[in-house]
Design an enzyme around this catalytic site. Structure first.
Site, PDB file in Angstrom:
ATOM      1  N   ARG A 103      15.873  71.742  52.756  1.00 51.10           N
ATOM      2  CA  ARG A 103      16.120  70.660  51.803  1.00 51.10           C
ATOM      3  C   ARG A 103      16.500  69.409  52.590  1.00 51.10           C
ATOM      4  NH1 ARG A 103      13.653  73.095  47.951  1.00 51.10           N
ATOM      5  NH2 ARG A 103      14.846  74.530  46.639  1.00 51.10           N
ATOM      6  N   GLY A 111      17.400  65.156  43.002  1.00 54.19           N
ATOM      7  CA  GLY A 111      16.488  66.037  43.724  1.00 54.19           C
ATOM      8  C   GLY A 111      16.622  65.920  45.237  1.00 54.19           C
ATOM      9  N   GLU A 160      27.478  38.788  53.656  1.00 52.99           N
ATOM     10  CA  GLU A 160      26.729  37.804  54.450  1.00 52.99           C
ATOM     11  C   GLU A 160      25.227  38.043  54.453  1.00 52.99           C
ATOM     12  OE1 GLU A 160      27.145  39.698  58.912  1.00 52.99           O
ATOM     13  OE2 GLU A 160      28.695  38.311  58.229  1.00 52.99           O
TER      14      GLU A 160
END
Length: 181
Positions: free
Chosen positions: A37, A115, A140
């Site tokens: 994953r 996901g 900035e």
């Protein structure tokens, strides 16, 4: 343990940046198989539905490099380390719009892309808006143009795809469905 839980076997950090980090986890699936994953870690964010006394919505237009185009959005930004979401919402409102609020209410929190990312956005409603001369200045590297629009004008911006992000669309739907404008 949840019946669909994926047990992490190993985590490999890939990148650590100013805003996000990326890791690849080896996981054990509920059926005993292994897979990978890819996960983006994010510190969390806030967005502010800022309503003026004449029922206009304060929006900002800014360039989004990832999309190579400008978008019109509700004021928003990431949480700083150790910062509470409401404090962040007040800070972002002031930095991006030059406004402070007398009334800040937490509306909802939601995950943007569960996901592959853990970013949690906290949505706040700001009422009793006042412009401040000595307001905080924007980051900035942040250039924004302020807009005050009616809900009808905001919906037209959606049709024109100038408002094209989920948090802002969600915020506008909340305003419309709750009769705030």
């Amino acid at each position: 343990m949840h019946k669909f839980e994926e047990k992490t076997i190993k985590t490999e950090p890939i990148f650590k940046g100013k805003v996000i980090s990326l890791q690849v986890d080896d996981v054990l699936l509920p059926d005993g198989k292994e897979t990978k994953r890819e996960i983006i870690k994010h510190p969390g964010a806030v967005c502010v539905i800022a309503l003026t006394s004449d029922k206009k919505i304060i929006l900002v237009e800014q360039y989004r490099k990832a999309l190579e185009r400008p978008l019109v959005e509700v004021p928003a930004g990431k949480l700083e380390p150790g910062e509470e979401p409401e404090s962040s919402a007040r800070r972002e409102l002031e930095e991006e719009t030059g406004c402070r609020t007398g009334k800040m209410t937490h509306v909802q929190s939601f995950y943007t892309s569960p996901g592959f990312a853990d970013e949690l956005v906290h949505v706040y409603l700001a009422e009793d808006i006042e412009r401040v001369q000595d307001g905080l200045t924007a980051d900035e590297d942040e250039f924004v143009e302020l807009m005050e629009v009616t809900i009808d004008e905001a919906e037209q911006l959606m049709r024109e795809e100038r408002i094209y992000d989920a948090k802002t669309m969600w915020a506008l739907q909340y305003v419309r469905l709750n009769g705030l404008v």
